[in-house]
Structures are given as structure tokens and as C-alpha cells.
Design a protein around this motif. Structure first.
Motif, PDB file in Angstrom:
ATOM      1  N   ALA A 188     -16.765   7.576  -0.494  1.00  0.00           N
ATOM      2  CA  ALA A 188     -16.856   7.809   1.065  1.00  0.00           C
ATOM      3  C   ALA A 188     -17.158   9.167   1.084  1.00  0.00           C
ATOM      4  CB  ALA A 188     -16.427   7.173   2.217  1.00  0.00           C
ATOM      5  N   LEU A 189     -16.822  10.526   0.083  1.00  0.00           N
ATOM      6  CA  LEU A 189     -17.900  11.177   0.183  1.00  0.00           C
ATOM      7  C   LEU A 189     -19.094  11.840   0.223  1.00  0.00           C
ATOM      8  CD1 LEU A 189     -14.354  13.311  -0.484  1.00  0.00           C
ATOM      9  CD2 LEU A 189     -15.439  13.135   1.473  1.00  0.00           C
ATOM     10  N   LEU A 190     -19.191  10.991  -0.930  1.00  0.00           N
ATOM     11  CA  LEU A 190     -20.557  11.133  -1.410  1.00  0.00           C
ATOM     12  C   LEU A 190     -21.643  11.523  -0.602  1.00  0.00           C
ATOM     13  CD1 LEU A 190     -21.254   7.649  -3.626  1.00  0.00           C
ATOM     14  CD2 LEU A 190     -21.299  10.348  -4.682  1.00  0.00           C
ATOM     15  N   PRO A 191     -22.330  12.560  -0.697  1.00  0.00           N
ATOM     16  CA  PRO A 191     -22.964  13.506  -0.144  1.00  0.00           C
ATOM     17  C   PRO A 191     -24.413  12.220   0.245  1.00  0.00           C
ATOM     18  CG  PRO A 191     -23.242  14.455  -2.174  1.00  0.00           C
ATOM     19  CD  PRO A 191     -22.296  13.258  -2.168  1.00  0.00           C
ATOM     20  N   ALA A 192     -24.630  11.944  -0.947  1.00  0.00           N
ATOM     21  CA  ALA A 192     -26.372  11.132  -1.048  1.00  0.00           C
ATOM     22  C   ALA A 192     -26.296   9.990  -0.383  1.00  0.00           C
ATOM     23  CB  ALA A 192     -26.414  11.703  -2.672  1.00  0.00           C
ATOM     24  N   PHE A 193     -25.199   9.399  -0.380  1.00  0.00           N
ATOM     25  CA  PHE A 193     -25.605   7.548  -0.341  1.00  0.00           C
ATOM     26  C   PHE A 193     -24.817   7.135   0.953  1.00  0.00           C
ATOM     27  CE2 PHE A 193     -26.451   7.827  -4.635  1.00  0.00           C
ATOM     28  CZ  PHE A 193     -27.440   7.242  -4.197  1.00  0.00           C
TER      29      PHE A 193
END
Length: 350
Positions: A139-144
Motif C-alpha cells: 500500500a506504499l506504492l507511489p505509482a498505483f
């Protein structure tokens, strides 16, 4: 004598019923009612992680292109049909090209998870560690966010990996527990879900499709909540497997035919949406709960009808074979027996 594990089928039967029931209740705005929030918390706290865990048990790397493509074929079929269906009932499809609509996210996520099966089989320990880390920090992914089911795929991937690596052993272990141990396990599982209810945890957490920033929490707090959610889902899954029993029954048949129930139930639910929307204020929560339970039983039983399941599997298999036919000269055929493809969607969405 058949050696089929009916405990697995029966668990799938119960879970597909909870999928239908949860989606029916969702049309009546249940999160606004203290009474309806209880069954919704119970359902959404574990039903998809449990389904994904069971999908991991049955996942195989043989005929992998067919298995992956069958999910994509169903996804590409459901989306336009659902958009047309919503137009008929004057409902908004909330269309976004890269975002699978509503329940169809699972079809795309299953395709992603199936891609990882050879990696899981070849490097089980690395796959386990990687999946747990992505499940916690995905849940830390910046792009998705919701695009391509990316966050959900990562958040729920550990359940698929654990199901693939240890699912059968956990299934046997749960089935062999004494009654008192089953009771203790169930109390522990329900206690975690009860904790979510008491603190009124934002129900968006259960969907696994939002980043921590959506909830306005710090990374340590988000990781802690994710860990508690995964613990609760794991305990509830084991409790379910401990109680379902291992015998042939109508429930087991529903579990074996859960593909058709999953794919088709959305059309039934959205057709009933104009009726269920706003009904909570008119009839009250208990009446709505009773109505939705009856409707869920009828819809699950009807959509699990054998011809529906066989037709859907035949369709997915036929389109998949047509799409792969141009690549037949360059595809390996060793170890593929005639007629084996007839069951190539056996691990399809459950």
C-alpha cells in the motif's frame, strides 16, 4: 472411491455465498447501520483472503498460458456485458479503462497471481518472504492505486502463496482439530473481527485497494492495521476450514461450481440494486438482512446450476484455445495429455 477433498469444496460453497450476500447487503448501505455492520465486518474481514488461500491450494503451473488467459478472457467478457447491463438499469458503470470494475478485479488479480506460480514452486522461501513483504508494504506504492488491481494483488498475494505452499497441510490440520480447539480458534477469530467492529474501522481497509495515504495514517500505523487484518483473516479462514466437514453435499456442489456463481452473480445483484437502494430506511436492518439472506441463498443455488457452470467453462476454454492456436507451433506439448484442457479452468475464480 473418490479421494476428492470435500472440505475444500464446502468451504468454497460457503465463501461464494458470503460473496453474494455481501454484495446484496452493500446495495442497501449496510455500513450506516450498527446492526448490518456486524455481518458485513464478519464477511469482509476474511472472505476474499480465504478464497485466495483456497485458490493457491489448487494452483498449478502446468498449462499456465491457458490458465492465465482464461481469467483474462472472462474479464474481457464480463466488463462490456456489465456496462451494458448497468445501462439497461440506468446505473452508472463508473468506467475507467485501467481499473477493473467492481468484483472483476479478482479475475485480473488471479491472472497476476498465476504468473507467479512457477516462481513460488521454484523458490518457495523467497516467494513467501517476498509476498509477505509486499502484502504489508504494497500500500506504499507511489505509482498505483486501483489501476490494474495492483495494490490488491500485492496486499492479498501472501494468502495465495501460503495456500500454494502450505494450504493442504493447513486444511488437514484444521480438519483434525478437536471440538474444543475449534471453539477456541473460532472465539479468537471472531474476537479480532469484533475488535474491528468496536473501533469502527474504516471498511475500506477490508478491500485492500487503497494506499495508506487514503486513510490518513502513518506508515507504522498502516502496517500495524494491515497485520491485524491479516491475522484476523487467517484465523477466520482456519476456523471455517475446521468446521465445514469433509463429505459430499449440495454445499460441496456449489463450491465446485463457484466459478459460474462468481461471474454471474454481479448481474443479479445490480439488477436488484434499484429495489435494495434506500430499502434500509423503509424496512429496518433486520428485515433487510433476512431478505438479503434469502435472495443470496436463491441466487447462489440457481447460479450454481451445472449447465451454467459447464457453459461458462466451455466458453472460457474455447476462446482461450482459439487465441492460443496461432502459437501452437512454438509451444511445448510434452506432458500434455489429450482432453486435459477440458478442466483447465478448474482454478478459475472462486
Amino acid at each position: 472411491m473418490s479421494t476428492r477433498n470435500h472440505r475444500l469444496d464446502r468451504a468454497k460453497g460457503i465463501l461464494i455465498f458470503t460473496v453474494v450476500l455481501g454484495h446484496l447487503l452493500a446495495r442497501a448501505a449496510p455500513w450506516d447501520s450498527d446492526v448490518l455492520r456486524a455481518p458485513m465486518y464478519l464477511i469482509y474481514s476474511f472472505h476474499m483472503p480465504a478464497f485466495i488461500f483456497l485458490a493457491g491450494i489448487t494452483a498449478k503451473s502446468n498449462r499456465l498460458p491457458e490458465r492465465i488467459l482464461s481469467f483474462l478472457v472472462l474479464l474481457a467478457t464480463v466488463l462490456p456485458l456489465m456496462w451494458g447491463w448497468l445501462w439497461v438499469f440506468d446505473l452508472s458503470p463508473d468506467f475507467a479503462f485501467l481499473t477493473p470494475f467492481w468484483y472483476s478485479w479478482f479475475l485480473l488479480a488471479m491472472a497476476w497471481w498465476m504468473v507467479t506460480v512457477p516462481f513460488i514452486e521454484r523458490f518457495p522461501r523467497a516467494a513467501l518472504v517476498t509476498s509477505v513483504m509486499t502484502g504489508i508494504f504494497g500500500a506504499l506504492l507511489p505509482a498505483f492505486d486501483n489501476e490494474l488491481s495492483a495494490v490488491r494483488t500485492l496486499v492479498f498475494w501472501p494468502f495465495f502463496v501460503i495456500g500454494k505452499l502450505y494450504g493442504q497441510r493447513l486444511l488437514d490440520w484444521a480438519g483434525g482439530l478437536t471440538v474444543w480447539r475449534r471453539i477456541i480458534l473460532t472465539v479468537a477469530a471472531v474476537s479480532v473481527t469484533g475488535y474491528f467492529y468496536v473501533i469502527k474501522l474504516d471498511n475500506d481497509w477490508f478491500y485492500g485497494n487503497h494506499k495508506f495515504v487514503h486513510f490518513d495514517v502513518s506508515v507504522p500505523e498502516g502496517v500495524g492495521i494491515r497485520l491485524i487484518l491479516d491475522l484476523g483473516a487467517s484465523l477466520m479462514t482456519l476456523a471455517l476450514l475446521a468446521w465445514v466437514g469433509n463429505r459430499e453435499s449440495l454445499l460441496a456442489t456449489v463450491g465446485r461450481h463457484s466459478l459460474s456463481v462468481y461471474v454471474l452473480h454481479g448481474f443479479v445483484v445490480r439488477a436488484l440494486e434499484p429495489v435494495l437502494a434506500g430499502s434500509l430506511e423503509v424496512y429496518g436492518p433486520l428485515v433487510i438482512l433476512g431478505i438479503c439472506v434469502v435472495l443470496a441463498v436463491l441466487a447462489t443455488w440457481l447460479l450454481a446450476w451445472g449447465p451454467f457452470d459447464r457453459a461458462l467453462r466451455w466458453y472460457a476454454r474455447t476462446v482461450t484455445e482459439l487465441l492460443l492456436r496461432p502459437f501452437a507451433p512454438v509451444r511445448p506439448t510434452k506432458g500434455v495429455s489429450p482432453g486435459h484442457g477440458a478442466r483447465n479452468t478448474g482454478d478459475a475464480p472462486r
